[in-house]
Motif scaffolding. Structure first.
Motif, PDB file in Angstrom:
ATOM      1  N   ALA A 483       0.857  -1.200   0.000  1.00 38.10           N
ATOM      2  CA  ALA A 483       0.000   0.000   0.000  1.00 38.10           C
ATOM      3  C   ALA A 483       0.889   1.245   0.000  1.00 38.10           C
ATOM      4  O   ALA A 483       0.756   2.142   0.828  1.00 38.10           O
ATOM      5  N   ALA A 484       1.814   1.266  -0.983  1.00 33.11           N
ATOM      6  CA  ALA A 484       2.805   2.346  -1.054  1.00 33.11           C
ATOM      7  C   ALA A 484       2.144   3.708  -1.205  1.00 33.11           C
ATOM      8  O   ALA A 484       2.654   4.722  -0.716  1.00 33.11           O
ATOM      9  N   VAL A 485       1.027   3.766  -1.917  1.00 37.73           N
ATOM     10  CA  VAL A 485       0.129   4.926  -1.925  1.00 37.73           C
ATOM     11  C   VAL A 485      -1.294   4.375  -1.842  1.00 37.73           C
ATOM     12  O   VAL A 485      -1.514   3.169  -1.993  1.00 37.73           O
ATOM     13  N   LEU A 486      -2.268   5.242  -1.624  1.00 34.52           N
ATOM     14  CA  LEU A 486      -3.667   4.818  -1.584  1.00 34.52           C
ATOM     15  C   LEU A 486      -4.283   5.052  -2.958  1.00 34.52           C
ATOM     16  O   LEU A 486      -4.692   6.155  -3.300  1.00 34.52           O
ATOM     17  N   TRP A 487      -4.327   3.992  -3.787  1.00 32.42           N
ATOM     18  CA  TRP A 487      -4.880   4.121  -5.127  1.00 32.42           C
ATOM     19  C   TRP A 487      -6.394   4.239  -5.051  1.00 32.42           C
ATOM     20  O   TRP A 487      -7.058   3.467  -4.359  1.00 32.42           O
ATOM     21  N   LEU A 488      -6.953   5.185  -5.803  1.00 31.51           N
ATOM     22  CA  LEU A 488      -8.396   5.414  -5.775  1.00 31.51           C
ATOM     23  C   LEU A 488      -9.035   5.049  -7.114  1.00 31.51           C
ATOM     24  O   LEU A 488      -9.681   4.018  -7.227  1.00 31.51           O
ATOM     25  N   VAL A 489      -8.848   5.883  -8.141  1.00 31.94           N
ATOM     26  CA  VAL A 489      -9.472   5.605  -9.436  1.00 31.94           C
ATOM     27  C   VAL A 489      -8.569   6.030 -10.585  1.00 31.94           C
ATOM     28  O   VAL A 489      -7.684   6.876 -10.429  1.00 31.94           O
ATOM     29  N   GLU A 490      -8.809   5.414 -11.741  1.00 30.71           N
ATOM     30  CA  GLU A 490      -8.223   5.872 -13.001  1.00 30.71           C
ATOM     31  C   GLU A 490      -9.193   6.879 -13.612  1.00 30.71           C
ATOM     32  O   GLU A 490     -10.388   6.593 -13.752  1.00 30.71           O
ATOM     33  N   LEU A 491      -8.689   8.038 -13.979  1.00 33.26           N
ATOM     34  CA  LEU A 491      -9.558   9.085 -14.507  1.00 33.26           C
ATOM     35  C   LEU A 491      -9.848   8.902 -15.997  1.00 33.26           C
ATOM     36  O   LEU A 491      -8.988   8.458 -16.763  1.00 33.26           O
ATOM     37  N   VAL A 492     -11.056   9.253 -16.394  1.00 33.76           N
ATOM     38  CA  VAL A 492     -11.455   9.300 -17.793  1.00 33.76           C
ATOM     39  C   VAL A 492     -12.012  10.703 -18.025  1.00 33.76           C
ATOM     40  O   VAL A 492     -13.212  10.938 -17.884  1.00 33.76           O
ATOM     41  N   TRP A 493     -11.138  11.644 -18.345  1.00 37.09           N
ATOM     42  CA  TRP A 493     -11.568  13.039 -18.445  1.00 37.09           C
ATOM     43  C   TRP A 493     -12.470  13.282 -19.658  1.00 37.09           C
ATOM     44  O   TRP A 493     -12.132  12.877 -20.777  1.00 37.09           O
ATOM     45  N   PRO A 494     -13.590  13.949 -19.478  1.00 37.13           N
ATOM     46  CA  PRO A 494     -14.377  14.395 -20.626  1.00 37.13           C
ATOM     47  C   PRO A 494     -13.918  15.777 -21.103  1.00 37.13           C
ATOM     48  O   PRO A 494     -13.523  16.626 -20.295  1.00 37.13           O
ATOM     49  N   THR A 495     -13.931  15.974 -22.405  1.00 38.85           N
ATOM     50  CA  THR A 495     -13.729  17.300 -22.993  1.00 38.85           C
ATOM     51  C   THR A 495     -15.052  17.712 -23.628  1.00 38.85           C
ATOM     52  O   THR A 495     -15.585  17.002 -24.490  1.00 38.85           O
ATOM     53  N   VAL A 496     -15.590  18.836 -23.173  1.00 35.82           N
ATOM     54  CA  VAL A 496     -16.859  19.345 -23.687  1.00 35.82           C
ATOM     55  C   VAL A 496     -16.541  20.535 -24.591  1.00 35.82           C
ATOM     56  O   VAL A 496     -15.823  21.453 -24.176  1.00 35.82           O
ATOM     57  N   TYR A 497     -17.070  20.517 -25.811  1.00 35.93           N
ATOM     58  CA  TYR A 497     -16.721  21.596 -26.744  1.00 35.93           C
ATOM     59  C   TYR A 497     -17.898  21.938 -27.658  1.00 35.93           C
ATOM     60  O   TYR A 497     -18.774  21.115 -27.925  1.00 35.93           O
ATOM     61  N   ASN A 498     -17.884  23.164 -28.125  1.00 31.75           N
ATOM     62  CA  ASN A 498     -18.896  23.650 -29.054  1.00 31.75           C
ATOM     63  C   ASN A 498     -18.679  23.000 -30.422  1.00 31.75           C
ATOM     64  O   ASN A 498     -17.534  22.869 -30.876  1.00 31.75           O
ATOM     65  N   LYS A 499     -19.756  22.599 -31.067  1.00 31.80           N
ATOM     66  CA  LYS A 499     -19.639  21.924 -32.357  1.00 31.80           C
ATOM     67  C   LYS A 499     -19.076  22.824 -33.447  1.00 31.80           C
ATOM     68  O   LYS A 499     -18.665  22.343 -34.510  1.00 31.80           O
ATOM     69  N   LYS A 500     -19.019  24.116 -33.196  1.00 29.48           N
ATOM     70  CA  LYS A 500     -18.360  25.024 -34.142  1.00 29.48           C
ATOM     71  C   LYS A 500     -16.844  24.816 -34.157  1.00 29.48           C
ATOM     72  O   LYS A 500     -16.173  25.188 -35.111  1.00 29.48           O
ATOM     73  N   LEU A 501     -16.318  24.231 -33.081  1.00 27.25           N
ATOM     74  CA  LEU A 501     -14.883  24.022 -32.954  1.00 27.25           C
ATOM     75  C   LEU A 501     -14.518  22.654 -33.532  1.00 27.25           C
ATOM     76  O   LEU A 501     -15.024  21.633 -33.103  1.00 27.25           O
ATOM     77  N   HIS A 502     -13.620  22.663 -34.508  1.00 27.77           N
ATOM     78  CA  HIS A 502     -13.216  21.438 -35.191  1.00 27.77           C
ATOM     79  C   HIS A 502     -11.765  21.088 -34.871  1.00 27.77           C
ATOM     80  O   HIS A 502     -10.966  21.946 -34.499  1.00 27.77           O
ATOM     81  N   ASN A 503     -11.438  19.792 -35.056  1.00 28.55           N
ATOM     82  CA  ASN A 503     -10.079  19.281 -34.797  1.00 28.55           C
ATOM     83  C   ASN A 503      -9.652  19.543 -33.356  1.00 28.55           C
ATOM     84  O   ASN A 503      -8.549  20.018 -33.092  1.00 28.55           O
ATOM     85  N   VAL A 504     -10.538  19.192 -32.454  1.00 30.47           N
ATOM     86  CA  VAL A 504     -10.274  19.413 -31.030  1.00 30.47           C
ATOM     87  C   VAL A 504      -9.357  18.328 -30.476  1.00 30.47           C
ATOM     88  O   VAL A 504      -8.336  18.613 -29.843  1.00 30.47           O
ATOM     89  N   VAL A 505      -9.737  17.079 -30.691  1.00 33.98           N
ATOM     90  CA  VAL A 505      -8.980  15.940 -30.174  1.00 33.98           C
ATOM     91  C   VAL A 505      -8.585  15.079 -31.367  1.00 33.98           C
ATOM     92  O   VAL A 505      -9.417  14.403 -31.970  1.00 33.98           O
ATOM     93  N   THR A 506      -7.314  15.119 -31.710  1.00 37.58           N
ATOM     94  CA  THR A 506      -6.833  14.428 -32.909  1.00 37.58           C
ATOM     95  C   THR A 506      -5.743  13.400 -32.616  1.00 37.58           C
ATOM     96  O   THR A 506      -5.273  12.730 -33.526  1.00 37.58           O
ATOM     97  N   GLY A 507      -5.329  13.286 -31.351  1.00 33.89           N
ATOM     98  CA  GLY A 507      -4.281  12.337 -30.997  1.00 33.89           C
ATOM     99  C   GLY A 507      -4.241  12.097 -29.506  1.00 33.89           C
ATOM    100  O   GLY A 507      -5.137  12.525 -28.760  1.00 33.89           O
ATOM    101  N   ALA A 508      -3.177  11.439 -29.059  1.00 31.59           N
ATOM    102  CA  ALA A 508      -3.094  10.975 -27.678  1.00 31.59           C
ATOM    103  C   ALA A 508      -3.003  12.088 -26.654  1.00 31.59           C
ATOM    104  O   ALA A 508      -3.236  11.860 -25.471  1.00 31.59           O
TER     105      ALA A 508
END
Length: 522
Positions: A483-508
């Motif tokens: 128990a070297a650290v207290l592991w809680l959760v792996e995050l899955v971040w959401p990105t919320v964006y206006n549909k007018k904005l293009h090429n927001v998420v294109t890679g890692a």
């Protein structure tokens, strides 16, 4: 029939042309982005907090970029070769790149960045690039020579290892260099202004090396302290994008149903972030493994996943993210069990007093918004059930970073990018020789285990993938049992964006990409 087919084809081609015209990128426009909390600084390498990276990655660039599968692609390096023995990496640099002050980008900048600058200021980069001797073959060719193979090197030129101008930093105190206040990079956007408490403004780099880019005129990162106001700004169209700590996760589902907004959870493959609580193992009772295990049994990871992080998370089982090819699922499990927790505390001699209290400890919470405040408050409530009283210590981003890196805490909560390979983002937290007081995201806890050191070091240099998996399997089992650290959760971040904005998420790197090809429709 032939004329009818020709007519149909003409209509089809006309519709296709119209669709292509509608999708053609538009030049101009101002991107309005939420950014919270306000970062302590945005100089690459020195400020690595999540809120700092979003603007930093528009100003600075690295040799490579990575797709969703973490495959490398050219960036400031237009090509590269790896020797058959894995000891030499040769990068050919682009010749038409200039710094924002007009000076030419050359191999000297690369040698300085990876051989000097990052070694001093960046804890994870140090562990990687200390393995290599970086040298210049000519103005546009550099070589990284290793004493022993290190397969993860090709995946190390990420958004935390961006290149800095040698002519402005060599021979200076990197952390006190005046250019840190107005950073100069090679990226598609130039730093223009930072109005404290209000916004960071980036302007188009008209001399960018990629012809015709960027499309956007400028970007404003606006600091909005109130979470409800940040959500409202997206809802009303005042803001185009928000991610990570910008939004309360319970707002995301509601916002995703609005016709002008979209949501994606892609773009965090490079980071594989895990939320945990780190303990100062130099202090009692944290130095006793039984106390750490008792706290793990007292906490309900499902509550963190389902209630605090609103399902945008996965229960963490150890130091390696489940998306990694080196993940080991067969480790000791700490599902909430209050009786086990109490038994371990009893065994230690921490008996409850008349009020049921066994001991009092302090938790330095992450000052990134209400979600993190609720995480700290739940931790207090859960540990109180087994007689551990928790005092919550408030802070601001700069104060949290200062206290954590200087070991001035009993427990501290945060999330860390663990990367796809344990040699890049995991080992730095547990290697005994990485206890670097004053340097953030190193081994703050003071954990030391010679067997863990040996396993990590052997796995880092092995060229046999199966051997590496076996070594990392062993190290995960040891660390989880400790128990070297207290592991809680792996995050899955959401990105919320206006549909007018293009090429927001294109890679890692997701919204931490350069946004050189991002554009706004009218």
């Amino acid at each position: 029939m032939k004329s009818l087919m020709s007519f149909a084809l003409a209509i089809f081609m006309g519709m296709a042309s119209l669709a292509m015209a509608e999708e053609a990128p538009r030049r101009g426009g101002t991107l309005q982005s939420v950014l919270w909390p306000e970062p302590p600084g945005i100089m690459t390498g020195i400020y690595t907090q999540s809120s700092a990276l979003l603007p930093t990655t528009k100003i600075f660039e690295s040799l490579l970029t990575y797709d969703f599968n973490l495959n490398p692609h050219p960036n400031l390096a237009e090509s590269w070769e790896i020797s058959p023995d894995g000891l030499k990496y040769t990068f050919k640099l682009r010749e038409n790149v200039r710094w924002h002050d007009g000076e030419a980008f050359t191999a000297d900048d690369v040698v300085f960045t990876y051989g000097d600058y990052l070694i001093e200021v960046h804890p994870r980069a140090r562990a990687v690039f200390e393995r290599a001797q970086v040298s210049k073959l000519d103005d546009h060719t550099v070589v990284f020579e290793l004493k022993e193979p290190f397969a993860p090197l090709i995946r190390s030129f990420d958004l935390c290892c961006l290149i800095v101008p040698e002519h402005l930093y060599k021979g200076t105190d990197f952390r006190k260099n005046p250019n840190n206040l107005a950073p100069i990079g090679t990226g598609p956007f130039k730093f223009d202004e930072w109005k404290r408490g209000e916004y960071i403004h980036l302007a188009r780099n008209d001399d960018y090396w990629r012809d015709g880019l960027p499309y956007l005129d400028d970007i404003y990162y606006r600091f909005v302290p109130d979470a409800a106001s940040r959500a409202l700004a997206l809802e009303t169209g005042q803001m185009h994008i928000a991610t990570q700590n910008d939004l309360e996760l319970f707002d995301v589902d509601r916002l995703s149903k609005l016709p002008h907004l979209d949501v994606t959870t892609k773009g965090w493959e490079w980071g594989s972030p895990i939320v945990w609580i780190e303990m100062n193992l130099r202090k009692e009772p944290f130095s006793d493994k039984r106390f750490r295990q008792a706290m793990m049994y007292a906490l309900d990871q499902n509550y963190f996943r389902d209630v605090i992080f609103q399902g945008y998370a996965k229960v963490a089982t150890g130091p390696v993210h489940s998306a990694s090819p080196f993940y080991e699922p067969d480790v000791p499990a700490y599902r909430q069990d209050l009786k086990k927790a109490e038994a371990l505390l009893d065994e230690m001699g921490l008996k409850p007093d008349a009020d049921g209290k066994r001991t009092t400890i302090k938790l330095l919470g992450l000052p990134y918004g209400e979600m993190w405040n609720r995480s700290a408050e739940y931790t207090r409530q859960a540990l109180r059930k087994v007689g551990i009283e928790v005092i919550l210590e408030p802070s601001d981003p700069a104060g949290w970073a200062t206290r954590t890196r200087n070991w001035d805490f009993e427990m501290t909560m945060y999330f860390l990018t663990t990367m796809g390979d344990p040699a890049l983002g995991v080992s730095r937290t547990f290697l005994s020789d990485n206890r670097k007081q004053g340097v953030l995201f190193t081994n703050h806890a003071g954990y030391a285990n010679p067997e863990v050191d040996a396993l990590f070091n052997k796995a880092a240099v092995s060229v046999d993938e199966e051997e590496r998996k076996q070594l990392y399997s062993q190290v995960q089992k040891i660390l989880v049992d400790d128990a070297a650290v207290l592991w809680l959760v792996e995050l899955v971040w959401p990105t919320v964006y206006n549909k007018k904005l293009h090429n927001v998420v294109t890679g890692a790197s997701g919204p931490n990409s350069s946004f050189a090809d991002a554009w706004l429709a009218e």
